[in-house]
Scaffold this motif. Structure first.
Motif, PDB file in Angstrom:
ATOM      1  N   UNK A 181      -0.978   4.124  17.685  1.00 14.51           N
ATOM      2  CA  UNK A 181      -1.333   3.126  16.675  1.00 14.51           C
ATOM      3  C   UNK A 181      -1.571   3.792  15.309  1.00 14.51           C
ATOM      4  N   UNK A 182      -2.176   4.983  15.328  1.00 13.10           N
ATOM      5  CA  UNK A 182      -2.401   5.714  14.077  1.00 13.10           C
ATOM      6  C   UNK A 182      -1.096   6.100  13.411  1.00 13.10           C
ATOM      7  N   UNK A 183      -0.131   6.562  14.227  1.00 17.20           N
ATOM      8  CA  UNK A 183       1.186   6.913  13.661  1.00 17.20           C
ATOM      9  C   UNK A 183       1.853   5.680  13.057  1.00 17.20           C
ATOM     10  N   UNK A 184       1.743   4.536  13.795  1.00 21.88           N
ATOM     11  CA  UNK A 184       2.303   3.289  13.262  1.00 21.88           C
ATOM     12  C   UNK A 184       1.635   2.918  11.929  1.00 21.88           C
ATOM     13  N   UNK A 185       0.309   3.059  11.874  1.00 20.64           N
ATOM     14  CA  UNK A 185      -0.399   2.752  10.625  1.00 20.64           C
ATOM     15  C   UNK A 185       0.006   3.691   9.499  1.00 20.64           C
ATOM     16  N   UNK A 186       0.181   4.985   9.834  1.00 19.62           N
ATOM     17  CA  UNK A 186       0.592   5.935   8.801  1.00 19.62           C
ATOM     18  C   UNK A 186       1.965   5.588   8.244  1.00 19.62           C
ATOM     19  N   UNK A 187       2.904   5.258   9.140  1.00 18.37           N
ATOM     20  CA  UNK A 187       4.251   4.890   8.680  1.00 18.37           C
ATOM     21  C   UNK A 187       4.205   3.620   7.837  1.00 18.37           C
ATOM     22  N   UNK A 188       3.456   2.627   8.327  1.00 23.07           N
ATOM     23  CA  UNK A 188       3.350   1.361   7.593  1.00 23.07           C
ATOM     24  C   UNK A 188       2.672   1.556   6.240  1.00 23.07           C
ATOM     25  N   UNK A 189       1.562   2.297   6.231  1.00 25.47           N
ATOM     26  CA  UNK A 189       0.850   2.533   4.968  1.00 25.47           C
ATOM     27  C   UNK A 189       1.689   3.379   4.019  1.00 25.47           C
ATOM     28  N   UNK A 190       2.420   4.374   4.558  1.00 24.39           N
ATOM     29  CA  UNK A 190       3.274   5.193   3.704  1.00 24.39           C
ATOM     30  C   UNK A 190       4.350   4.361   3.035  1.00 24.39           C
ATOM     31  N   UNK A 191       4.993   3.464   3.812  1.00 27.20           N
ATOM     32  CA  UNK A 191       6.023   2.591   3.244  1.00 27.20           C
ATOM     33  C   UNK A 191       5.419   1.643   2.211  1.00 27.20           C
ATOM     34  N   UNK A 192       4.247   1.074   2.528  1.00 27.70           N
ATOM     35  CA  UNK A 192       3.592   0.152   1.588  1.00 27.70           C
ATOM     36  C   UNK A 192       3.197   0.867   0.305  1.00 27.70           C
ATOM     37  N   UNK A 193       2.636   2.067   0.446  1.00 24.96           N
ATOM     38  CA  UNK A 193       2.228   2.831  -0.745  1.00 24.96           C
ATOM     39  C   UNK A 193       3.446   3.218  -1.575  1.00 24.96           C
ATOM     40  N   UNK A 194       4.524   3.606  -0.885  1.00 22.65           N
ATOM     41  CA  UNK A 194       5.757   3.974  -1.602  1.00 22.65           C
ATOM     42  C   UNK A 194       6.288   2.794  -2.414  1.00 22.65           C
ATOM     43  N   UNK A 195       6.338   1.618  -1.791  1.00 24.96           N
ATOM     44  CA  UNK A 195       6.841   0.441  -2.498  1.00 24.96           C
ATOM     45  C   UNK A 195       5.893   0.034  -3.631  1.00 24.96           C
ATOM     46  N   UNK A 196       4.577   0.131  -3.380  1.00 25.55           N
ATOM     47  CA  UNK A 196       3.603  -0.231  -4.422  1.00 25.55           C
ATOM     48  C   UNK A 196       3.709   0.705  -5.618  1.00 25.55           C
ATOM     49  N   UNK A 197       3.769   1.999  -5.366  1.00 24.92           N
ATOM     50  CA  UNK A 197       3.872   2.968  -6.465  1.00 24.92           C
ATOM     51  C   UNK A 197       5.202   2.811  -7.190  1.00 24.92           C
ATOM     52  N   UNK A 199       6.862   0.033  -7.567  1.00 23.85           N
ATOM     53  CA  UNK A 199       6.712  -1.123  -8.452  1.00 23.85           C
ATOM     54  C   UNK A 199       5.824  -0.831  -9.644  1.00 23.85           C
ATOM     55  N   UNK A 200       4.747  -0.057  -9.412  1.00 20.96           N
ATOM     56  CA  UNK A 200       3.831   0.255 -10.519  1.00 20.96           C
ATOM     57  C   UNK A 200       4.476   1.169 -11.549  1.00 20.96           C
ATOM     58  N   UNK A 201       5.365   2.061 -11.093  1.00 19.10           N
ATOM     59  CA  UNK A 201       6.002   3.007 -12.010  1.00 19.10           C
ATOM     60  C   UNK A 201       7.310   2.482 -12.581  1.00 19.10           C
ATOM     61  N   UNK A 202       7.717   1.276 -12.157  1.00 22.54           N
ATOM     62  CA  UNK A 202       8.975   0.730 -12.667  1.00 22.54           C
ATOM     63  C   UNK A 202       8.976   0.604 -14.202  1.00 22.54           C
ATOM     64  N   UNK A 203       7.842   0.224 -14.850  1.00 25.90           N
ATOM     65  CA  UNK A 203       7.851   0.178 -16.323  1.00 25.90           C
ATOM     66  C   UNK A 203       8.180   1.520 -16.965  1.00 25.90           C
ATOM     67  N   UNK A 204       7.958   2.640 -16.249  1.00 29.06           N
ATOM     68  CA  UNK A 204       8.314   3.942 -16.819  1.00 29.06           C
ATOM     69  C   UNK A 204       9.820   4.079 -16.966  1.00 29.06           C
ATOM     70  N   UNK A 205      10.595   3.371 -16.121  1.00 28.71           N
ATOM     71  CA  UNK A 205      12.042   3.351 -16.294  1.00 28.71           C
ATOM     72  C   UNK A 205      12.410   2.705 -17.632  1.00 28.71           C
ATOM     73  N   UNK A 206      11.649   1.673 -17.970  1.00 24.39           N
ATOM     74  CA  UNK A 206      11.863   1.027 -19.263  1.00 24.39           C
ATOM     75  C   UNK A 206      11.546   1.978 -20.406  1.00 24.39           C
ATOM     76  N   UNK A 207      10.473   2.763 -20.233  1.00 26.44           N
ATOM     77  CA  UNK A 207      10.145   3.770 -21.249  1.00 26.44           C
ATOM     78  C   UNK A 207      11.287   4.769 -21.389  1.00 26.44           C
ATOM     79  N   UNK A 208      11.845   5.178 -20.261  1.00 23.23           N
ATOM     80  CA  UNK A 208      12.954   6.143 -20.287  1.00 23.23           C
ATOM     81  C   UNK A 208      14.172   5.551 -20.992  1.00 23.23           C
ATOM     82  N   UNK A 209      14.497   4.274 -20.661  1.00 25.56           N
ATOM     83  CA  UNK A 209      15.645   3.637 -21.314  1.00 25.56           C
ATOM     84  C   UNK A 209      15.411   3.478 -22.813  1.00 25.56           C
ATOM     85  N   UNK A 210      14.191   3.115 -23.194  1.00 25.92           N
ATOM     86  CA  UNK A 210      13.891   2.957 -24.622  1.00 25.92           C
ATOM     87  C   UNK A 210      13.996   4.291 -25.341  1.00 25.92           C
TER      88      UNK A 210
END
Length: 479
Positions: A181-197, A199-210
């Motif tokens: 269950x811990x391994x499942x939670x780690x995989x799930x949390x890792x995927x969630x954190x990856x997607x959250x970060x 999304x949070x860093x997506x505006x930096x792509x806009x900074x790069x394009x600008x």
């Protein structure tokens, strides 16, 4: 080695760093939580086992040891809810086994060796459960949890024992389940954190394009304004402010370069003719073509007049260049009526073929302006009007107020200006007369200078027809 590790860490993306650290922290917390849970479960199982042992031993020590087996077999003696693999033994004072009871599922399993538990050893245990290991030659060793208490109706002791393998198996199964269950939670949390970060860093792509757009020369590019006090919002506002400054600096540089090019172009365009004249007379003198005093005097006079005209041109060009910068204005409260009177006096001295008149209904009109510049505007307009006005005619300077505006009009009775040319008269080096006569047309900079000064004062200037013939130059200034 340390430097190489730091260098490798620096090459990892921020998203990977944050995800790795977050998952590592979650894994550490899960490990600590699992270890604590296992410890609590182990303590609980042992405490539960000890309670059963104590309750069973207290009940059996009060029974007649000769009748325990019969009472248990007939059901007259109800023992606590012991697990199915319990073992009960009745020992004499020397530790010899008098009676041994095993559960119905016990079979031929190994039972603990209790020969060392004489009455003295039993008394030393103090009725507290303890652990014992039994060696089994036919199988794996077995650990027991047991309690020994003296009998109340005979000289001996009762021993109740339970194997601890069951508890260990429960803990092991819990560890396996918890680990998965811990391994499942780690995989799930890792995927969630990856997607959250991500999304949070997506505006930096806009900074790069600008940044890439600005690098390619698109200095008007800006980041999307994000409301609130978030880190991305503050970063976007700070970067947009920086881009505004960069764009302003680039425009200022471009404006300065444009002014320089325009000044050089204007100067080279207009100074070419007087320079050719000066050079021509100088070459004639060098070649000996000018011999008598009269011709020499005329040549020197032409050279002087052309030099004076060049000086005037250069001064006018410098004035235009300086007027491109609004900060050159030195504003102060001035009486516009008094400035108009002074301008008429100055122009009247050098233009005596026409008369000048000031008309106004106001005693004074006080404005915040650069009096020297406004006087230059009025002087240029009056000089331009007198240049095209018929001899013995009148040039009028009108000063009127309308609501929050002041209207100045320089009126002449000349030939007027065609509608198609009214916008061009304010261009540099444009002359309204088609003959291009220098004595009549001037340098073509007076009206351009007037327009630059009026624009610097945030006013307007235009030309319209005079009723009855002629041209009227109108200046509008805010009060």
């Amino acid at each position: 080695m340390k430097n190489r590790v730091l260098a490798a860490w620096e090459r990892i993306s921020l998203r990977a760093k944050l995800t790795t650290l977050s998952v590592g922290l979650i894994g550490l917390l899960l490990s600590v939580s699992s270890a604590g849970t296992v410890a609590l479960l182990s303590t609980y199982l042992q405490q539960n086992t000890d309670n059963l042992l104590v309750a069973t031993a207290n009940q059996l020590r009060e029974e007649n040891p000769l009748r325990i087996e019969i009472r248990v077999a007939t059901g007259d003696l109800t023992l606590p809810a012991l697990p199915s693999d319990y073992y009960i033994a009745i020992l004499d004072a020397d530790g010899n086994q008098f009676l041994g009871l095993v559960s119905s599922t016990g079979g031929n399993r190994t039972v603990p060796n209790l020969s060392s538990l004489d009455i003295e050893a039993v008394m030393e245990t103090g009725g507290v459960p303890f652990d014992a290991e039994v060696e089994d030659p036919n199988g794996p060793d077995r650990d027991w949890r047991m309690i020994a208490q003296p009998l109340l109706r005979a000289n001996g002791s009762v021993v109740v024992a339970l194997p601890t393998n069951t508890n260990r198996q429960i803990i092991a199964e819990y560890g396996v389940i918890g680990g998965r269950f811990g391994i499942f939670l780690l995989v799930l949390s890792g995927l969630s954190i990856w997607l959250t970060i991500t999304g949070a860093l997506r505006p930096l792509k806009e900074v790069e394009r600008t940044a890439e757009a600005v690098q390619s020369g698109k200095f008007s590019s800006r980041l999307v304004q994000r409301h609130g006090k978030t880190e991305i919002g503050r970063l976007n506002r700070a970067l947009n402010s920086m881009l505004d400054s960069i764009e302003g600096a680039v425009k200022g540089k471009d404006k300065t370069l444009a002014q320089m090019r325009r000044f050089v172009s204007d100067a080279s365009h207009e100074l070419r003719t007087p320079l050719v004249t000066v050079r021509g007379y100088a070459e004639l003198y060098r070649m000996g073509a000018i011999k008598n005093k009269k011709d020499l005097t005329e040549a020197m006079s032409r050279i002087e007049s052309e030099a004076v005209r060049m000086s005037g041109l250069v001064e006018s060009l410098l004035t235009l260049t300086r007027m491109d910068e609004l900060e050159n204005l030195k504003r102060q409260d001035c009486d516009l009526i008094e400035i108009a009177r002074q301008s008429i006096k100055d122009v009247a001295v050098t233009n005596q073929k026409v008369s000048f008149r000031l008309t106004t209904k106001e005693e004074s009109v006080v404005l915040s302006l650069d009096d020297d510049r406004i006087k230059q505007v009025l002087t240029n307009l009056l000089a331009n009007a007198s240049r095209f006005a018929p001899e013995s005619s009148e040039v009028t300077l009108e000063v009127n107020t309308e609501d929050d505006k002041v209207i100045l009009k320089a009126v002449d009775r000349g030939e007027g200006i065609d509608d198609s040319l009214k916008e061009k008269v304010f261009d540099r080096f444009y002359r309204a007369d088609n003959s291009r006569n220098r004595e009549t047309g001037g340098s073509g900079l007076g009206l351009a200078i007037a327009k630059s000064i009026v624009d610097a004062h945030e006013g307007r200037i235009w030309v319209e027809d005079t009723l009855g013939g002629g041209a009227t130059f109108v200046v509008e200034l805010g009060r």
